[in-house]
Design a protein around this motif. Sequence first.
Motif, PDB file in Angstrom:
ATOM      1  N   VAL A 125       0.836  -1.209   0.000  1.00 21.64           N
ATOM      2  CA  VAL A 125       0.000   0.000   0.000  1.00 21.64           C
ATOM      3  C   VAL A 125       0.864   1.249   0.000  1.00 21.64           C
ATOM      4  N   GLY A 126       1.975   1.214   0.751  1.00 20.48           N
ATOM      5  CA  GLY A 126       2.871   2.358   0.809  1.00 20.48           C
ATOM      6  C   GLY A 126       2.438   3.383   1.836  1.00 20.48           C
ATOM      7  N   PRO A 127       3.329   4.312   2.184  1.00 20.48           N
ATOM      8  CA  PRO A 127       3.025   5.317   3.207  1.00 20.48           C
ATOM      9  C   PRO A 127       2.176   6.456   2.655  1.00 20.48           C
ATOM     10  N   LEU A 128       1.594   7.215   3.562  1.00 14.46           N
ATOM     11  CA  LEU A 128       0.920   8.469   3.226  1.00 14.46           C
ATOM     12  C   LEU A 128       1.678   9.572   3.953  1.00 14.46           C
ATOM     13  N   ARG A 129       2.277  10.481   3.198  1.00 10.97           N
ATOM     14  CA  ARG A 129       3.134  11.504   3.790  1.00 10.97           C
ATOM     15  C   ARG A 129       2.332  12.474   4.652  1.00 10.97           C
ATOM     16  N   ALA A 130       2.840  12.722   5.852  1.00 14.14           N
ATOM     17  CA  ALA A 130       2.262  13.757   6.708  1.00 14.14           C
ATOM     18  C   ALA A 130       2.544  15.125   6.101  1.00 14.14           C
ATOM     19  N   GLY A 131       1.770  16.123   6.493  1.00 12.32           N
ATOM     20  CA  GLY A 131       1.962  17.450   5.925  1.00 12.32           C
ATOM     21  C   GLY A 131       1.324  18.531   6.771  1.00 12.32           C
ATOM     22  N   MET A 132       0.941  19.602   6.120  1.00  6.29           N
ATOM     23  CA  MET A 132       0.319  20.744   6.773  1.00  6.29           C
ATOM     24  C   MET A 132      -0.971  21.100   6.053  1.00  6.29           C
ATOM     25  N   GLY A 133      -1.875  21.739   6.794  1.00  7.82           N
ATOM     26  CA  GLY A 133      -3.127  22.173   6.211  1.00  7.82           C
ATOM     27  C   GLY A 133      -3.516  23.560   6.688  1.00  7.82           C
ATOM     28  N   LEU A 134      -4.242  24.281   5.870  1.00  9.25           N
ATOM     29  CA  LEU A 134      -4.827  25.555   6.268  1.00  9.25           C
ATOM     30  C   LEU A 134      -6.102  25.269   7.044  1.00  9.25           C
ATOM     31  N   ARG A 135      -6.222  25.836   8.247  1.00 11.50           N
ATOM     32  CA  ARG A 135      -7.382  25.540   9.106  1.00 11.50           C
ATOM     33  C   ARG A 135      -8.046  26.823   9.578  1.00 11.50           C
ATOM     34  N   VAL A 136      -9.365  26.831   9.502  1.00  7.86           N
ATOM     35  CA  VAL A 136     -10.187  27.904  10.067  1.00  7.86           C
ATOM     36  C   VAL A 136     -11.042  27.285  11.165  1.00  7.86           C
ATOM     37  N   THR A 137     -11.023  27.881  12.361  1.00  8.78           N
ATOM     38  CA  THR A 137     -11.752  27.337  13.504  1.00  8.78           C
ATOM     39  C   THR A 137     -12.674  28.390  14.097  1.00  8.78           C
ATOM     40  N   ALA A 138     -13.934  28.036  14.265  1.00  3.42           N
ATOM     41  CA  ALA A 138     -14.893  28.888  14.966  1.00  3.42           C
ATOM     42  C   ALA A 138     -15.217  28.238  16.303  1.00  3.42           C
ATOM     43  N   ASN A 139     -15.121  29.004  17.380  1.00  2.00           N
ATOM     44  CA  ASN A 139     -15.400  28.513  18.725  1.00  2.00           C
ATOM     45  C   ASN A 139     -16.591  29.264  19.302  1.00  2.00           C
ATOM     46  N   GLY A 140     -17.352  28.602  20.150  1.00  2.00           N
ATOM     47  CA  GLY A 140     -18.492  29.262  20.775  1.00  2.00           C
ATOM     48  C   GLY A 140     -18.758  28.741  22.161  1.00  2.00           C
ATOM     49  N   ARG A 141     -19.396  29.552  22.975  1.00  2.00           N
ATOM     50  CA  ARG A 141     -19.800  29.163  24.325  1.00  2.00           C
ATOM     51  C   ARG A 141     -21.161  29.753  24.628  1.00  2.00           C
ATOM     52  N   VAL A 142     -22.063  28.919  25.116  1.00  3.09           N
ATOM     53  CA  VAL A 142     -23.373  29.359  25.586  1.00  3.09           C
ATOM     54  C   VAL A 142     -23.599  28.700  26.936  1.00  3.09           C
ATOM     55  N   GLY A 143     -23.574  29.502  27.991  1.00  4.57           N
ATOM     56  CA  GLY A 143     -23.698  28.937  29.324  1.00  4.57           C
ATOM     57  C   GLY A 143     -22.564  27.952  29.583  1.00  4.57           C
TER      58      GLY A 143
END
Length: 275
Positions: A125-143
Motif C-alpha cells: 500500500v505504501g506510506p501516506l506523507r504527513a503534511g500541513m493544512g490551512l485551518r479555520v476554527t470557529a469557537n463558541g460558548r453558551v452557558g
Amino acid sequence: MVSGRKWMACAVIALWPLQAMAEQATPAASGAPMVPGGPMVGPPRGDHLTLGLGTLYSAGYDGSNRYRARVLPVIDYAKGRFFVNMRQGIGFRLAETGGRKASASLAAGLTYVPGYRRSDVPAGVGPLRAGMGLRVTANGRVGPLVGSLGVTKPVLGGSEGVLADASIGMPWRIAPKLGAMTSLRLGWADGDYNRAYHGIDAVRAAASGLPQFRPGGGLREVGAQVALNYRVTDRISLTASGGVSTLLGDIRHSPLVKDATQPVGIVSLSYRFGK
C-alpha cells in the motif's frame, strides 16, 4: 472532536477535551474556559505560555488494529493575536465577541495533517506523507456548553481534499483542584481526502493484492471522550483523557479498515509560565 485520527484527534478527537481541562480549575477573569492549546472560546486571556509533555496511545491510522504509544508536546503560546497551540495550530485570532454568558471567536492558521507509515498498512500500500493544512476554527460558548467547528484544507503532504470537524463539550468542577470534561465529536471529509487516506487505486491494488476501493465523501467518524484534570500546583496540571471513535460511511468498507471502532487515550503534564 483538526481528519483521520490526526494530530487533531489524536488532537481534534483526543487533545481538544484534554487541553480544555488542563487549566479548567483556574478559570480566567473573563469566565471563559482555558486550555493549554489556546483559548477554547470567548475573549483572549492575554499573552501566555504553557509547555508540557503527553503520551498518546492510539491506532497507527484510522481503521488500524495495531496500536502504539507516542510522545506529544503540549504547547499553548499567545502574543497579541498570534497563537501556537495543539488544537488550532499556528495562526492568528481574527475576531472574538461576547461576555460571561456567551461568546464566540474565529481563528485561522496552519495545522498538522498526519499520514501513516509504510509499516502501519498492508504490504504494497505504501506510506501516506504527513503534511500541513490551512485551518479555520470557529469557537463558541453558551452557558456551560462549549463548541468548536473547524475546516482544514491540506496543502502539503500526501493528503488531499477538505476535512471538517465539530465538537461540543461541557466542563465540570468535581473538587477545588479536580475538573472534568465530557465531549462529543463528529468528523466529515470529501471524497478526495477519503480516497487519499483509505482508497485503493489500481497501482496500490496491483502492489498489495487488495481489491480496488474508491470511497466517496460524507460523515467520516463520530467519537466521545472524558477528560480529567488535576491541578497539582497553581502552575502544574496533570491531565488524563480517554475516548472511543467509530468510522462512518464508505470508509468503513475500505480494505485498510481492520477495526472500525477504536479507543484513544492521553496522559499529560504541563507547566504554566508567567503570571
